[in-house]
Design an enzyme around this catalytic site. Structure first.
Site, PDB file in Angstrom:
ATOM      1  N   TYR A   1      -4.405   2.055  15.942  1.00  0.00           N
ATOM      2  CA  TYR A   1      -2.946   1.448  16.688  1.00  0.00           C
ATOM      3  C   TYR A   1      -3.460   1.688  18.197  1.00  0.00           C
ATOM      4  CZ  TYR A   1      -0.561   3.056  12.625  1.00  0.00           C
ATOM      5  OH  TYR A   1      -0.105   3.318  11.420  1.00  0.00           O
TER       6      TYR A   1
ATOM      7  N   ASN B   1      -8.072   1.859   9.989  1.00  0.00           N
ATOM      8  CA  ASN B   1      -6.109   1.756  10.767  1.00  0.00           C
ATOM      9  C   ASN B   1      -6.401   2.422  11.903  1.00  0.00           C
ATOM     10  OD1 ASN B   1      -5.505   2.520   7.955  1.00  0.00           O
ATOM     11  ND2 ASN B   1      -4.573   4.555   8.390  1.00  0.00           N
TER      12      ASN B   1
ATOM     13  N   GLU C   1      -3.282  -0.185   8.228  1.00  0.00           N
ATOM     14  CA  GLU C   1      -2.629  -0.100   9.287  1.00  0.00           C
ATOM     15  C   GLU C   1      -2.534  -0.515  10.371  1.00  0.00           C
ATOM     16  OE1 GLU C   1      -1.203   4.344   9.521  1.00  0.00           O
ATOM     17  OE2 GLU C   1      -1.930   4.565   7.266  1.00  0.00           O
TER      18      GLU C   1
ATOM     19  N   GLU D   1      -7.576   8.645   6.896  1.00  0.00           N
ATOM     20  CA  GLU D   1      -7.569   8.969   7.528  1.00  0.00           C
ATOM     21  C   GLU D   1      -8.907  10.926   7.632  1.00  0.00           C
ATOM     22  OE1 GLU D   1      -4.379   8.902  10.341  1.00  0.00           O
ATOM     23  OE2 GLU D   1      -4.406   6.839  10.104  1.00  0.00           O
TER      24      GLU D   1
ATOM     25  N   ARG E   1       1.411  -0.499   0.039  1.00  0.00           N
ATOM     26  CA  ARG E   1      -0.018   0.009  -0.441  1.00  0.00           C
ATOM     27  C   ARG E   1       0.902   1.028   0.072  1.00  0.00           C
ATOM     28  NH1 ARG E   1      -2.723   3.049   4.582  1.00  0.00           N
ATOM     29  NH2 ARG E   1      -3.551   4.243   3.621  1.00  0.00           N
TER      30      ARG E   1
ATOM     31  N   HIS F   1      -3.021  10.486   0.688  1.00  0.00           N
ATOM     32  CA  HIS F   1      -2.504  10.929   2.400  1.00  0.00           C
ATOM     33  C   HIS F   1      -1.709  11.963   2.815  1.00  0.00           C
ATOM     34  CE1 HIS F   1      -1.031   7.334   5.134  1.00  0.00           C
ATOM     35  NE2 HIS F   1      -1.155   8.463   5.607  1.00  0.00           N
TER      36      HIS F   1
HETATM   37  C1  PNW Z   1      -1.618   7.169  10.451  1.00  0.00           C
HETATM   38  N1  PNW Z   1      -4.085  10.269  15.915  1.00  0.00           N
HETATM   39  O1  PNW Z   1      -1.041   8.764  11.200  1.00  0.00           O
HETATM   40  C2  PNW Z   1      -0.780   7.843   9.648  1.00  0.00           C
HETATM   41  O2  PNW Z   1      -1.462   7.239   8.631  1.00  0.00           O
HETATM   42  C3  PNW Z   1       0.705   7.095   9.276  1.00  0.00           C
HETATM   43  O3  PNW Z   1       0.834   8.114   8.330  1.00  0.00           O
HETATM   44  C4  PNW Z   1       1.413   7.387  10.730  1.00  0.00           C
HETATM   45  O4  PNW Z   1       2.912   7.108  10.082  1.00  0.00           O
HETATM   46  C5  PNW Z   1       0.727   6.628  11.488  1.00  0.00           C
HETATM   47  O5  PNW Z   1      -1.116   6.666  11.318  1.00  0.00           O
HETATM   48  C6  PNW Z   1       1.154   6.515  12.783  1.00  0.00           C
HETATM   49  O6  PNW Z   1       0.978   8.002  12.766  1.00  0.00           O
HETATM   50  C7  PNW Z   1      -2.066   8.872  12.670  1.00  0.00           C
HETATM   51  O7  PNW Z   1      -3.167  11.098  16.959  1.00  0.00           O
HETATM   52  C8  PNW Z   1      -1.949   9.875  13.020  1.00  0.00           C
HETATM   53  O8  PNW Z   1      -4.628   9.337  16.305  1.00  0.00           O
HETATM   54  C9  PNW Z   1      -2.486  10.721  13.464  1.00  0.00           C
HETATM   55  C10 PNW Z   1      -2.910   9.475  14.590  1.00  0.00           C
HETATM   56  C11 PNW Z   1      -3.990   8.142  14.240  1.00  0.00           C
HETATM   57  C12 PNW Z   1      -2.954   7.909  13.625  1.00  0.00           C
END
Ligand code: PNW
Length: 463
Positions: A297, A295, A369, A166, A76, A120
């Site tokens: 995290y 995505n 992601e 996002e 991707r 992006h």
């Molecule tokens: C994503 N938050 O960004 C992006 O898709 C990527 O480009 C980035 O490198 C990756 O996650 C890691 O950060 C985010 O604050 C940035 O919740 C901030 C947030 C979530 C995703």
């Protein structure tokens, strides 16, 4: 124990243009809002920029070979809009087209399926000046025109399209908290930007379906990001707060596409600050995703806050404009933290997948992601990253369980293939399964890359 995945499960890796390409002002490329944002003192850690990044623009062959070595089934990446249209609209850059043609051809030659994100975050700077970026009325049609150029040139070989990465981050971090480009601080602009992002997505999808989908036979969708929100206590008001937080995070962008309107709690709380989805918008938006891109995290606890109360414990703005939600976020001291201060909570991923399946009718889902930053360092030419391996093992176990429980997950993309430019954190946060040596930019696969290779070969985890 063998946690086996379905036969045609897609194992991928992900990156984005600004974070890896470099070559910011060569090859005919125009400036993006991230090129400009990085020039403003104080915006990015250490004054870092994407000027060179991983120099992927000049190291295509090497990077595709690396992907092949790891055994990726899919890759991707995102297309840089100002590399294709230097002024955002009008003249197409032949060098930009040639660059992505070469990347796509090399991937296909290596047996790797391209998954292409159209946006992006690197908006052509010209469109920020001329149209007001995502706040302008003209931006959604302009995006669809750009998307059309991409479908026309690449759609014969690209069968998986993601319109936007996002939109929550674009709206909240770019137009609300001001920590990402274009750096606006407002409690109105995010909702206006969000509305235009949704329309841009839908117009690109309509165009693809009308003109390209039948001859090209691809699928198209959107990628949203969401953390899990776990009720802090079993009390009804905390359960409501967690539900509300998820609706402000994910349902803001997914409800209009799957149900035709914004969530009720946003409409009542935001009033005139939230644009209305009228009958024509509803018609435009409804049903415009062939799959659900996610995505994911991290996880936080959510509790009811007093109206207007601050969101204690919120890390890096992950809570969004929490005063609009009356939700207080926190994390448990038992949870391990990554280098982003994002908590490692694998079960949160399972609960989120199940929440999505329940709310949206179990759509085909892809995790586009998932990953973690740790402060990796090479030792005698090797990078040992046991914490990252443990992270992936934990998350993939819970993902596997979600699938056993019926979630229609079709693929998983690791963030990220390479250590890269982590936006406002510059190069200080390392998400890659591959180390990029400073100065030489030599690629050194970390232990996690070897681990991922085995997962792909085994089509699952053997623990
Ligand atoms: C994503 N938050 O960004 C992006 O898709 C990527 O480009 C980035 O490198 C990756 O996650 C890691 O950060 C985010 O604050 C940035 O919740 C901030 C947030 C979530 C995703």
């Amino acid at each position: 124990m063998y946690k086996r995945f379905p036969e045609h499960f897609i194992w991928g890796g992900a990156t984005s243009a600004y974070q890896i390409e470099g070559a910011w002002n060569t090859g005919g490329k125009g400036p993006s809002i991230w090129d400009v944002f990085c020039m403003i003192p104080g915006k990015v850690h250490n004054g870092d920029t994407g000027d060179v990044a991983c120099d992927h623009y000049h190291r295509l062959a090497e990077d595709v070979a690396l992907m092949q070595q790891i055994g990726l089934k899919a890759y991707r990446f995102s297309i840089s809009w100002p590399r294709i249209l230097p002024a955002g609209r009008g003249a197409v850059s032949p060098q930009g087209i040639a660059f992505y043609n070469e990347l796509i051809d090399r991937l296909l030659g290596a047996g790797i399926e391209p998954w292409v994100t159209l946006y992006h975050w690197d908006l052509p700077a010209a469109l920020e000046f001329e149209l007001g970026g995502w706040l302008g009325d003209a931006i959604s049609d302009t995006f669809a025109d750009y998307a059309s150029v991409c479908f026309h040139h690449f759609g014969d070989r690209v069968k998986n399209w993601i319109t936007l990465n996002e939109p929550w981050v674009v709206a909240i971090l770019g137009y609300g908290l001001g920590v990402f480009a274009p750096g606006r601080v407002s409690n109105v602009a995010p909702y206006q930007a969000g509305h235009n992002l949704l329309k841009a997505h839908a117009k690109a999808v309509r165009l693809y379906r009308e003109k390209y989908q039948a001859p090209q036979q691809g699928q198209i969708g959107i990628t949203n990001n969401c953390d899990w929100r776990e009720p802090h206590t079993a009390a009804a008001q905390d359960r409501d707060a967690a539900q509300r937080a998820l609706e402000y995070f994910l349902a803001w962008f997914a409800d209009p596409i799957y149900m035709g309107d914004y969530p009720e709690c946003m409409k009542t709380r935001l009033g005139a600050r939230l644009p209305k989805i009228n009958a024509a918008d509803r018609e435009l938006l409804l049903g415009t995703s062939d799959f659900f891109g996610l995505n994911h995290y991290t996880t936080m606890y959510a509790a009811a806050a007093a109206p207007g109360g601050a969101a204690e414990g919120s890390v890096y703005g992950n809570g969004g404009l929490s005063e609009d939600q009356d939700v207080a976020l926190s994390i448990s001291t038992d949870w391990a933290l990554t280098d982003m201060n994002w908590a490692v909570v694998p079960w949160g991923c399972r609960k989120l997948l199940e929440w999505i399946a329940g709310r949206y009718g179990n759509p085909p889902l892809y995790i586009t992601e998932n990953g973690c930053a740790f402060n990796d360092k090479p030792e005698n030419g090797r990078v040992h990253d046991p914490d990252r391996i443990a992270f992936f093992e934990g998350y993939l176990s819970e993902i596997h369980q979600a699938m056993q429980n019926g979630v229609n997950l079709r693929g998983y993309f690791i963030w990220s293939l390479l250590d890269n430019f982590e936006w406002a954190s510059g190069y200080s946060k390392k998400f890659g399964i591959t180390w990029i040596e400073p100065d030489t930019l030599r690629r050194i696969p970390k232990d996690s890359a070897d681990w991922y290779r085995k997962v792909i070969i085994n089509n699952g985890l053997i623990i």
